[in-house]
Write a protein that holds these residues in place. Structure first.
Motif: not given
Length: 127
Positions: A16-24, A26-30
């Motif tokens: 999950l951490f790697n996915l957050k780094i690769q594709y930030p 979708p994980f950003l809170i508006p």
């Protein structure tokens, strides 16, 4: 068995951490993740009048945070901004503007609110 489950959890977190780094994105809170309030003020309402309410709530010390601590002036002001879809700007400066008003004007809006409530109570036969 316990160690295997622990390792599985750690591996899942790493993935999950790697996915957050690769594709930030979708994980950003508006920034404004809450829907706008349905309430708006009329053109006859001035921000200084709302600051009378904010200042009164703050000075009464009757508004607390989720931890039970007396709420800071800015938090109460921001809540009113959200509630009525307004921007108060520098809340501390506006608070001082309320406090520094001439004696007859310090609680002008609050006095008007008290008057209309008393009139309604009288009209309904309670006074």
């Amino acid at each position: 068995m316990f160690l295997q489950k622990t390792l599985a959890i750690i591996n899942a977190e790493l993935e999950l951490f790697n996915l957050k780094i690769q594709y930030p994105s979708p994980f950003l809170i508006p920034k404004n993740s809450f829907p706008p309030s349905p309430l708006y003020l009329t053109d006859e309402t001035y921000l200084i009048e709302i600051m009378e309410l904010v200042s009164g709530m703050f000075l009464s010390k009757r508004v607390v945070t989720h931890t039970g601590v007396v709420s800071p002036l800015t938090e109460i002001g921001r809540a009113f901004e959200y509630l009525f879809n307004i921007k108060l700007g520098d809340i501390h400066k506006k608070h001082e503007s309320v406090i520094k008003r001439k004696p007859a004007k310090v609680t002008e809006f609050l006095d008007m609110l008290r008057k209309v409530i008393q009139e309604e109570s009288k009209n309904k036969g309670y006074l």
